[in-house]
Design a protein around this motif. Structure first.
Motif, PDB file in Angstrom:
ATOM      1  N   GLY A  11      31.895  -6.768   0.755  1.00  0.00           N
ATOM      2  CA  GLY A  11      31.479  -5.553   0.052  1.00  0.00           C
ATOM      3  C   GLY A  11      31.780  -4.295   0.840  1.00  0.00           C
ATOM      4  N   VAL A  12      31.477  -4.309   2.114  1.00  0.00           N
ATOM      5  CA  VAL A  12      31.760  -3.142   2.956  1.00  0.00           C
ATOM      6  C   VAL A  12      33.269  -2.951   3.096  1.00  0.00           C
ATOM      7  CG1 VAL A  12      31.475  -2.123   5.247  1.00  0.00           C
ATOM      8  CG2 VAL A  12      29.573  -3.299   4.176  1.00  0.00           C
ATOM      9  N   GLY A  13      34.008  -4.060   3.152  1.00  0.00           N
ATOM     10  CA  GLY A  13      35.462  -3.972   3.210  1.00  0.00           C
ATOM     11  C   GLY A  13      36.037  -3.303   1.967  1.00  0.00           C
ATOM     12  N   GLY A  27      29.363   6.979   8.112  1.00  0.00           N
ATOM     13  CA  GLY A  27      29.376   6.042   9.236  1.00  0.00           C
ATOM     14  C   GLY A  27      29.483   4.595   8.828  1.00  0.00           C
ATOM     15  N   GLY A  28      30.145   4.339   7.731  1.00  0.00           N
ATOM     16  CA  GLY A  28      30.339   2.958   7.289  1.00  0.00           C
ATOM     17  C   GLY A  28      29.084   2.290   6.767  1.00  0.00           C
ATOM     18  N   GLY A  29      28.013   3.027   6.637  1.00  0.00           N
ATOM     19  CA  GLY A  29      26.754   2.447   6.183  1.00  0.00           C
ATOM     20  C   GLY A  29      26.048   1.629   7.248  1.00  0.00           C
ATOM     21  N   ALA A  30      26.544   1.708   8.475  1.00  0.00           N
ATOM     22  CA  ALA A  30      25.952   0.910   9.560  1.00  0.00           C
ATOM     23  C   ALA A  30      24.648   1.548  10.035  1.00  0.00           C
ATOM     24  CB  ALA A  30      26.935   0.799  10.725  1.00  0.00           C
ATOM     25  N   ASN A  31      23.645   0.734  10.200  1.00  0.00           N
ATOM     26  CA  ASN A  31      22.364   1.201  10.704  1.00  0.00           C
ATOM     27  C   ASN A  31      22.403   1.255  12.219  1.00  0.00           C
ATOM     28  OD1 ASN A  31      21.471   1.123   8.084  1.00  0.00           O
ATOM     29  ND2 ASN A  31      20.423  -0.821   8.308  1.00  0.00           N
ATOM     30  N   SER A  32      21.744   2.254  12.765  1.00  0.00           N
ATOM     31  CA  SER A  32      21.629   2.329  14.221  1.00  0.00           C
ATOM     32  C   SER A  32      20.295   2.969  14.569  1.00  0.00           C
ATOM     33  CB  SER A  32      22.784   3.115  14.826  1.00  0.00           C
ATOM     34  OG  SER A  32      22.818   4.420  14.319  1.00  0.00           O
ATOM     35  N   LEU A  33      19.877   2.744  15.768  1.00  0.00           N
ATOM     36  CA  LEU A  33      18.584   3.223  16.246  1.00  0.00           C
ATOM     37  C   LEU A  33      18.640   4.730  16.481  1.00  0.00           C
ATOM     38  CD1 LEU A  33      15.776   2.369  17.182  1.00  0.00           C
ATOM     39  CD2 LEU A  33      16.738   1.953  19.439  1.00  0.00           C
ATOM     40  N   ALA A  34      17.654   5.433  15.965  1.00  0.00           N
ATOM     41  CA  ALA A  34      17.585   6.882  16.146  1.00  0.00           C
ATOM     42  C   ALA A  34      17.229   7.219  17.588  1.00  0.00           C
ATOM     43  CB  ALA A  34      16.545   7.485  15.200  1.00  0.00           C
ATOM     44  N   ASP A  35      17.666   8.382  18.012  1.00  0.00           N
ATOM     45  CA  ASP A  35      17.359   8.827  19.372  1.00  0.00           C
ATOM     46  C   ASP A  35      15.850   8.986  19.538  1.00  0.00           C
ATOM     47  OD1 ASP A  35      20.043   8.929  20.025  1.00  0.00           O
ATOM     48  OD2 ASP A  35      20.240  11.007  19.348  1.00  0.00           O
ATOM     49  N   PHE A 111      24.361  -6.378   8.872  1.00  0.00           N
ATOM     50  CA  PHE A 111      25.374  -7.107   9.631  1.00  0.00           C
ATOM     51  C   PHE A 111      26.775  -6.824   9.091  1.00  0.00           C
ATOM     52  CE2 PHE A 111      27.965 -10.960  10.194  1.00  0.00           C
ATOM     53  CZ  PHE A 111      27.988 -11.014  11.572  1.00  0.00           C
ATOM     54  N   GLY A 112      26.947  -6.854   7.778  1.00  0.00           N
ATOM     55  CA  GLY A 112      28.251  -6.594   7.173  1.00  0.00           C
ATOM     56  C   GLY A 112      28.779  -5.209   7.499  1.00  0.00           C
ATOM     57  N   ALA A 113      27.914  -4.213   7.436  1.00  0.00           N
ATOM     58  CA  ALA A 113      28.337  -2.845   7.764  1.00  0.00           C
ATOM     59  C   ALA A 113      28.705  -2.724   9.238  1.00  0.00           C
ATOM     60  CB  ALA A 113      27.227  -1.857   7.408  1.00  0.00           C
ATOM     61  N   PHE A 117      32.418  -1.595  10.335  1.00  0.00           N
ATOM     62  CA  PHE A 117      32.433  -0.297  11.017  1.00  0.00           C
ATOM     63  C   PHE A 117      32.902  -0.455  12.454  1.00  0.00           C
ATOM     64  CE2 PHE A 117      30.094   3.426  12.910  1.00  0.00           C
ATOM     65  CZ  PHE A 117      30.868   4.391  12.304  1.00  0.00           C
ATOM     66  N   ASN A 118      32.425  -1.496  13.138  1.00  0.00           N
ATOM     67  CA  ASN A 118      32.881  -1.923  14.460  1.00  0.00           C
ATOM     68  C   ASN A 118      32.876  -0.821  15.513  1.00  0.00           C
ATOM     69  OD1 ASN A 118      33.598  -3.934  16.181  1.00  0.00           O
ATOM     70  ND2 ASN A 118      35.774  -3.811  15.743  1.00  0.00           N
ATOM     71  N   GLU A 119      31.816  -0.065  15.554  1.00  0.00           N
ATOM     72  CA  GLU A 119      31.608   0.903  16.631  1.00  0.00           C
ATOM     73  C   GLU A 119      30.574   0.310  17.589  1.00  0.00           C
ATOM     74  OE1 GLU A 119      32.946   4.088  17.036  1.00  0.00           O
ATOM     75  OE2 GLU A 119      34.294   3.697  15.371  1.00  0.00           O
ATOM     76  N   SER A 120      30.459   0.876  18.755  1.00  0.00           N
ATOM     77  CA  SER A 120      29.566   0.279  19.754  1.00  0.00           C
ATOM     78  C   SER A 120      28.083   0.477  19.440  1.00  0.00           C
ATOM     79  CB  SER A 120      29.878   0.840  21.138  1.00  0.00           C
ATOM     80  OG  SER A 120      29.639   2.229  21.171  1.00  0.00           O
ATOM     81  N   LYS A 121      27.692   1.642  18.891  1.00  0.00           N
ATOM     82  CA  LYS A 121      26.259   1.901  18.693  1.00  0.00           C
ATOM     83  C   LYS A 121      25.589   0.908  17.747  1.00  0.00           C
ATOM     84  CE  LYS A 121      22.791   5.430  18.212  1.00  0.00           C
ATOM     85  NZ  LYS A 121      21.805   4.694  18.932  1.00  0.00           N
ATOM     86  N   PRO A 122      26.134   0.625  16.552  1.00  0.00           N
ATOM     87  CA  PRO A 122      25.459  -0.377  15.725  1.00  0.00           C
ATOM     88  C   PRO A 122      25.354  -1.744  16.392  1.00  0.00           C
ATOM     89  CG  PRO A 122      27.014   0.857  14.399  1.00  0.00           C
ATOM     90  CD  PRO A 122      27.235   1.259  15.830  1.00  0.00           C
ATOM     91  N   TRP A 123      26.383  -2.136  17.145  1.00  0.00           N
ATOM     92  CA  TRP A 123      26.317  -3.432  17.810  1.00  0.00           C
ATOM     93  C   TRP A 123      25.317  -3.409  18.963  1.00  0.00           C
ATOM     94  CZ3 TRP A 123      27.363  -7.484  15.431  1.00  0.00           C
ATOM     95  CH2 TRP A 123      28.405  -7.554  14.509  1.00  0.00           C
TER      96      TRP A 123
END
Length: 127
Positions: A11-13, A27-35, A111-113, A117-123
């Motif tokens: 779906g994200v693809g 940002g690709g819909g990827a979730n990341s932790l807020a500052d 996980f899919g996003a 998205f494949n950036e370091s912050k979401p991972w």
């Protein structure tokens, strides 16, 4: 669970392929932790928010009104009470978690996003 994760990746693809401007903007819909929040806080929030939904439905099922509905076999009221409490629980979970983690109530979607998205912050935030 594997099928859900694969479906989220596909779906994200598709979104990336057909709506690339929106994909990049958000940002690709990827979730990341807020500052300002720790990983422990985000873990606690992401455990509590999804677990509140089944707890809410269990509490609704134990109420006397619900039991009367079961005895009288009035399914319309049963569905209304159960679904209303469910969407209120989901809404409150989103209100609490969007500022902290971007709301990952559906782990497969998060996980899919992150995969596409494949950036370091979401991972970094998934670990």
């Amino acid at each position: 669970m594997v099928a859900q994760c694969l479906g989220a990746i596909c779906g994200v693809g598709f979104v990336k392929a057909f709506q690339s401007s929106y994909y990049v903007r958000y940002g690709g819909g990827a979730n990341s932790l807020a500052d300002g929040y720790s990983t422990g806080t985000s873990l606690a929030v992401e455990i509590i928010a999804p677990s509140s939904r089944p707890q809410t439905l269990n509490e609704v099922q134990e109420t006397p009104t619900f039991q009367r509905v079961i005895k009288n076999i009035v399914y319309r009221k049963l569905i209304c009470v159960g679904s209303t409490s469910h969407w209120i629980s989901v809404f409150m979970g989103h209100l609490a978690t969007i500022p902290i983690t971007g709301t990952g109530i559906n782990p497969a979607r998060s996980f899919g996003a992150a995969v596409i998205f494949n950036e370091s912050k979401p991972w970094d935030d998934h670990v």
